[in-house]
Motif scaffolding. Sequence first.
Motif, PDB file in Angstrom:
ATOM      1  N   GLY A  29      -2.485 -10.485  -2.152  1.00 29.59           N
ATOM      2  CA  GLY A  29      -3.024  -9.151  -2.401  1.00 29.59           C
ATOM      3  C   GLY A  29      -2.388  -8.557  -3.636  1.00 29.59           C
ATOM      4  N   LEU A  30      -2.266  -7.230  -3.630  1.00 29.61           N
ATOM      5  CA  LEU A  30      -1.658  -6.560  -4.775  1.00 29.61           C
ATOM      6  C   LEU A  30      -0.238  -7.048  -5.006  1.00 29.61           C
ATOM      7  CD1 LEU A  30      -2.839  -2.915  -4.000  1.00 29.61           C
ATOM      8  CD2 LEU A  30      -3.766  -4.481  -5.724  1.00 29.61           C
ATOM      9  N   ASN A  32       0.898  -9.996  -5.029  1.00 26.96           N
ATOM     10  CA  ASN A  32       0.952 -11.171  -5.906  1.00 26.96           C
ATOM     11  C   ASN A  32       0.572 -10.843  -7.331  1.00 26.96           C
ATOM     12  OD1 ASN A  32       0.065 -11.714  -3.099  1.00 26.96           O
ATOM     13  ND2 ASN A  32       0.596 -13.792  -3.691  1.00 26.96           N
ATOM     14  N   THR A 235       5.278 -10.047   0.123  1.00 29.06           N
ATOM     15  CA  THR A 235       4.160 -10.883  -0.331  1.00 29.06           C
ATOM     16  C   THR A 235       3.625 -11.778   0.784  1.00 29.06           C
ATOM     17  OG1 THR A 235       3.386 -12.272  -2.142  1.00 29.06           O
ATOM     18  CG2 THR A 235       5.535 -12.818  -1.252  1.00 29.06           C
ATOM     19  N   SER A 237       3.621 -10.841   3.884  1.00 28.71           N
ATOM     20  CA  SER A 237       3.271  -9.917   4.983  1.00 28.71           C
ATOM     21  C   SER A 237       4.187 -10.085   6.190  1.00 28.71           C
ATOM     22  CB  SER A 237       1.822 -10.119   5.450  1.00 28.71           C
ATOM     23  OG  SER A 237       0.932 -10.052   4.386  1.00 28.71           O
ATOM     24  N   MET A 240       6.932  -7.037   9.684  1.00 28.51           N
ATOM     25  CA  MET A 240       6.366  -5.804  10.254  1.00 28.51           C
ATOM     26  C   MET A 240       5.271  -6.052  11.292  1.00 28.51           C
ATOM     27  SD  MET A 240       3.473  -4.421   7.867  1.00 28.51           S
ATOM     28  CE  MET A 240       2.532  -4.466   9.374  1.00 28.51           C
ATOM     29  N   LEU A 332      -2.361  -4.361   7.512  1.00 28.04           N
ATOM     30  CA  LEU A 332      -1.269  -3.394   7.566  1.00 28.04           C
ATOM     31  C   LEU A 332      -1.436  -2.390   8.720  1.00 28.04           C
ATOM     32  CD1 LEU A 332      -0.834  -2.776   3.746  1.00 28.04           C
ATOM     33  CD2 LEU A 332       1.008  -3.430   5.274  1.00 28.04           C
TER      34      LEU A 332
END
Length: 459
Positions: A29-30, A32, A235, A237, A240, A332
């Motif tokens: 995503g953003l 990277n 990066t 994920s 969380m 997320l």
Amino acid sequence: MSSEFRLSIHGQWSGRLAFFLAATGSAVGLGNIWKFPYITGENGGGAFVIVYLICIAIIGVPIMMAEIMLGRRGRLSPINTMALLTSEDNRHKIWRAIGWMGAIAGLIILSYYSVIAGWAMAYVVRMASGVFLASTTDGVNGIFTALTADPERLLAWHTIFMLLTTMIVARGVQHGLERAVRYLMPLLFVMLLILVGYATSTGAFLQGVNYLFSADFSKLSTESVVVAMGHAFFTLSLGMGAIMAYGAYLPKDVSIAKTSFAIAAADTLVALLAGMAIFPIVFANALEPAAGPGLIFQTLPIAFGQMDAGTLFGTVFFVLLVFAALTSAISLIEPMVAWLVENKNVTRIQAAVYMGLAAWVLGIGSILSFNVWSNVTWSIPGLFKDLTIFDTLDGLTANIMLPLGGLFIAIFAGHLMAEHKVKDEIQTHPTLYKVWFYLIRYVTPLLVIIVFLNLIKLI
Ligand code: PFF
């Protein structure tokens, strides 16, 4: 409750490929394409990249396996998965905090993630309009500055992105998402190759690649190591519950080890390609590698403005970047949405709307930190200087909350859960299992602790 195998109430991936695509969609995503290049530039290049790669291999991959394992064992939202697994093994309730901290971190990340995704959406329109054709570096810079200086425009794009995210999450993670990832991710990869191809023609390709890969460890600060480790979590994920939530929808017969390697490899490749595309453009145009969060928005348009069919390629590129951001954004809030559905007697649609609203409101703080509140900053002498709201939310989540979550996950999987269950879920080659178990039990937690101790020493 027992953790005998049963399906998650939220559904199940259609198979191995579907899970791989969804988890890769979350990872790529953003982080990277937008974040990796700019933090590499801020932290001096090669040495930072090496530390980041080491963190991916010996912290990221083992924790990814642990998260998927916990998720598939619990089959619930990360909060309830952790509650179930702690009570099964008679562990203290405090371990449930893993689920809670993660869900909150996800919401905070989404709030600013959506703002940056909004920039990418704004750039789709700018690219398509051809404003970057043969424009100068100053011109490109001016367009970026004008965008971030305008809170109303940023709010409009942030709102559109949050609406899209909420709509997709409300429909359930499988629908639409699988298709988006299956076709659009490979296309994004091709676009990056085209950009790297262009970068070879800038005359500064070797300089860019050298910057990315030649390591001078004397330049590496403690803060850079913290950022590199934090980014490995961000990066992929991890830390969380995003990957844990997706693991809950994973069929029993899928190999956790193989899939984790594949996801980490794909994610790393995309980040490195983005770096190889961007730094040659930076050097060829005498730009500043440490330009900060605007880096890709101030470099890529120059390339698209100069190459043949640049308007088309540039538009397609930013559309794909927005999709990459969407497939990350939905992961997320998935942990929080799944928990609300399980515990609060609300529909998935309602849960998605509540969470979407919360992230939207919180995002306003980040929007303003790029303009009206850009002077609202704080510092810790010797460590952080002039942190804005955006910097604070990003640093707090990526560099502290995610690694802390990852540390707890590693301790839980490596020490607190009954080992026969762990082994039963991981089911891989015996040597590989031993290596993983050793890493997750000792090496991974120790490394995270060492990096944290250094951080505390600095404070
Ligand atoms: N991995 C995403 C990226 O690199 O853009 C961001 C992200 C998604 C971070 C999901 C954390 C997460 F749980």
